[in-house]
Design an enzyme around this catalytic site. Structure first.
Site, PDB file in Angstrom:
ATOM      1  N   ASP A 189       0.836  -1.191   0.000  1.00  0.00           N
ATOM      2  CA  ASP A 189       0.000   0.000   0.000  1.00  0.00           C
ATOM      3  C   ASP A 189       0.879   1.251   0.000  1.00  0.00           C
ATOM      4  O   ASP A 189       1.933   1.262  -0.651  1.00  0.00           O
ATOM      5  CB  ASP A 189      -0.924  -0.037   1.227  1.00  0.00           C
ATOM      6  N   HIS A 196      -3.487   6.003   3.331  1.00  0.00           N
ATOM      7  CA  HIS A 196      -4.310   4.837   2.985  1.00  0.00           C
ATOM      8  C   HIS A 196      -3.778   3.552   3.626  1.00  0.00           C
ATOM      9  O   HIS A 196      -4.541   2.743   4.158  1.00  0.00           O
ATOM     10  CB  HIS A 196      -4.340   4.709   1.463  1.00  0.00           C
ATOM     11  N   SER A 229     -11.414  -1.151  -0.603  1.00  0.00           N
ATOM     12  CA  SER A 229     -10.072  -1.124  -0.016  1.00  0.00           C
ATOM     13  C   SER A 229     -10.096  -1.489   1.457  1.00  0.00           C
ATOM     14  O   SER A 229      -9.116  -2.015   1.989  1.00  0.00           O
ATOM     15  CB  SER A 229      -9.458   0.277  -0.162  1.00  0.00           C
ATOM     16  N   PRO A 284     -29.764 -12.575   1.891  1.00  0.00           N
ATOM     17  CA  PRO A 284     -30.899 -12.729   0.970  1.00  0.00           C
ATOM     18  C   PRO A 284     -31.320 -11.456   0.265  1.00  0.00           C
ATOM     19  O   PRO A 284     -31.969 -11.525  -0.789  1.00  0.00           O
ATOM     20  CB  PRO A 284     -32.009 -13.263   1.884  1.00  0.00           C
TER      21      PRO A 284
END
Length: 568
Positions: free
Chosen positions: A166, A203, A394, A431
């Protein structure tokens, strides 16, 4: 480790049960543990991973607890004698174990491990209160049931390291035990632009926090896992594909040294690709075949919850675990969950259904360095000093990376195929979600931990593994052979992927075979030159470069901006 000496040494047996504990630890580590192949034999009980790390870092200081074969004072005297008094700091006498706590270098640790007066050496690790050691004020840990396994992590489960490929990690913060759990950092940035030390973009620290943070109120999926930071992105979130491939090479070269068993890629390329030729797909497959579980994000270029082509590496690779972002709907029940509207799902250019599984990825709060690009450019999303709220696949991927590391702490001999199988088999059906949008369902770490005989999630593909024509020791995927079989046998999906791979195993509300390999995947437009050679998508994106489209503005951007602008 020389366990026979532990069994025969009467002096060591004076510490009750030590030999039994030592053998149990070796058994739990498993014969497949990489560190066992590199750790040198020692007299005392020392975890093979610790021996290997001490070998690799002879000058690094380790905080350890030493258990002696005689009295505590004899141990201290022996410590000073055996390392000739050079640089060893005895911190505290520990009478209840006939030992002491000390600070020693890697070289000194190895010397003490062969001293007659020392019966065992263990790391002086942080201790957490049971039940309250880890906390997170958000709902996602309960929804993914990672919260339910934190007690096991507090009482001794030892996860392997997770490599975070990263923008780097700000290591010296409470989320990572002030740097103690970031066991290695390396930078592979070659695009010539600014790249601050640590994490200038923010990040990578956020991703690492979701995977393995341990700060009060912000605990991640597996809060005790060691982390390896591989910085491939500059301060603007830009990288080159070659840098990411070089990160894969680095992991292969160092996985035994740091016990790396999971690699998280919360990024993707911006050139649409088929696995037949994409180099990043080949690189992550090498990791997978070498025993590293690869977890990737599916991408955030979905529109209004509709299926699209999962076009980019590494999320398009059929072997790896591709993760979509789940919207938990304000509660921990999966019944009302749906995929986030921007979470990408659909078929790849080669006809594979992606993602395989989903994890919470909306309104996630995680750590970021103050002054890094993300909090500076998005001040409205800062929740507290050093923490902000973001959304994206991410941040769903590291939830699964942490769960994979936890499974490997319980089953260190499991292959990546088995880890993938256990996670998919135990996933919770949703569902209300559109078919395929969340793969087989929401990750369930607690249920996955209860799986004892997981199916091989890639059995249908493994039959196409062949020896490396370039002479490498790892197998390679013969994509041409697979294409020949798949394109000429319309029933291959049901016969090979469904029955042979899974038997009677159910996958949420539908069988994985029909969901992943339906006829829609194998039309002439689904793969081959018509799909990615001259398609309008390929033409429009062929010139795109890594950067904002990889996970800058598009990663939690346009469609995800609304997430951060409006709070749940």
């Amino acid at each position: 480790m020389n366990t026979s000496k532990l069994l025969t040494s009467k002096k060591r047996l004076r510490i009750a049960g030590l030999s039994i504990i030592a053998m149990a630890v070796v058994s739990a580590l498993g014969s497949a543990s990489p560190a066992l192949r590199v750790a040198q034999p020692v007299r005392a009980f020392v975890a093979p991973e610790l021996v290997a790390t001490a070998q690799a870092h002879p000058h690094k200081i380790f905080r350890v607890i030493l258990q002696g074969t005689k009295s505590e004072r004899t141990v201290v005297a022996a410590i000073k004698h055996d390392v000739r008094g050079k640089g060893v700091g005895v911190r505290r006498m520990l009478g209840s174990i006939n030992g002491a706590s000390a600070g020693v270098t890697g070289a000194q640790l190895l010397t003490l491990a062969n001293a007659k007066s020392v019966a065992a050496i263990t790391l002086d690790r942080p201790v957490h209160l049971l039940g309250t050691g880890f906390s997170n004020n958000q709902q996602w840990p309960a929804a993914a049931t990672v919260q339910q396994v934190w007690t096991n992590l507090s009482t001794g489960a030892t996860p392997p390291a997770i490599a975070i490929v990263d923008s780097g990690i700000q290591a010296n913060r409470g989320d990572f035990d002030n740097g103690a759990r970031v066991v290695a950092q390396t930078t592979i940035v070659s695009n010539g632009s600014q790249n601050s030390p640590g994490d200038g973009y923010g990040h990578g620290t956020f991703v690492a926090g979701i995977a393995a943070g341990s700060a009060p109120g912000y605990a991640g999926s597996t809060p005790t896992a060691p982390l390896v930071s591989i910085d491939v992105m500059n301060d603007q979130g830009m990288a080159l594909t070659s840098d990411v491939i070089a990160a894969c090479d680095w992991i292969v070269a160092h996985k035994a040294q740091y016990n790396i068993r999971v690699a998280n890629f919360s990024l993707h390329s911006t050139a649409p690709a088929s696995l037949f030729w994409d180099p990043l797909d080949k690189a992550v497959e090498k990791l997978w075949f070498d025993g590293v579980v690869v977890v990737t994000a599916s991408g955030n270029y979905g529109v209004a919850g509709q299926p699209t082509t999962v076009a980019y590496a590494p999320g398009n690779d059929p072997f790896v675990i591709t993760v979509g972002a789940d919207d938990i709907g304000g509660n921990v029940s999966p019944n009302n969950d749906v995929a986030a509207p921007w979470s990408t799902y659909g078929y790849t250019f080669d006809g594979f259904s992606k993602p395989e599984i989903a994890a919470p990825g909306r309104y996630m709060v995680g750590p970021v360095p103050d002054g890094s690009t993300l909090p500076v450019s998005r001040p409205g999303d800062v929740q507290a000093p050093g923490y902000m709220q973001l959304s994206g696949t991410s941040f769903a991927a590291p939830v699964v990376s942490g769960a994979a590391a936890y499974l490997l702490s319980l089953h260190p001999s499991w292959t990546p195929d088995q880890v993938k199988g256990a996670l998919m088999l135990a996933a919770k059906a949703e569902p209300s979600a559109a078919q395929g949008s969340v793969g087989v369902g929401l990750v369930d770490a607690k249920a996955a931990a209860a799986v004892t005989s997981p199916p091989n999630a890639n059995a249908a593909l493994d039959q196409f593994l062949t020896s490396d024509p370039n002479g490498g020791t790892l197998p390679v995927f013969n994509s041409s052979a697979w294409q020949t079989v798949a394109s000429t046998n319309p029933a291959w999906d049901a016969a090979a992927w469904g029955s042979a791979a899974w038997g009677s195993a159910a996958w949420g509300s539908a069988a994985w075979g029909s969901a992943a390999w339906g006829s829609a995947a194998w039309g002439s437009a689904a793969w081959g030159s018509a799909a990615w050679g001259s398609s309008s998508l390929a033409q429009s994106l062929a010139s795109a470069a890594w950067g904002s489209a990889a996970w800058g503005s598009a990663a939690w951007g346009s469609s995800a901006v609304a997430d951060t602008a409006s709070k749940p």
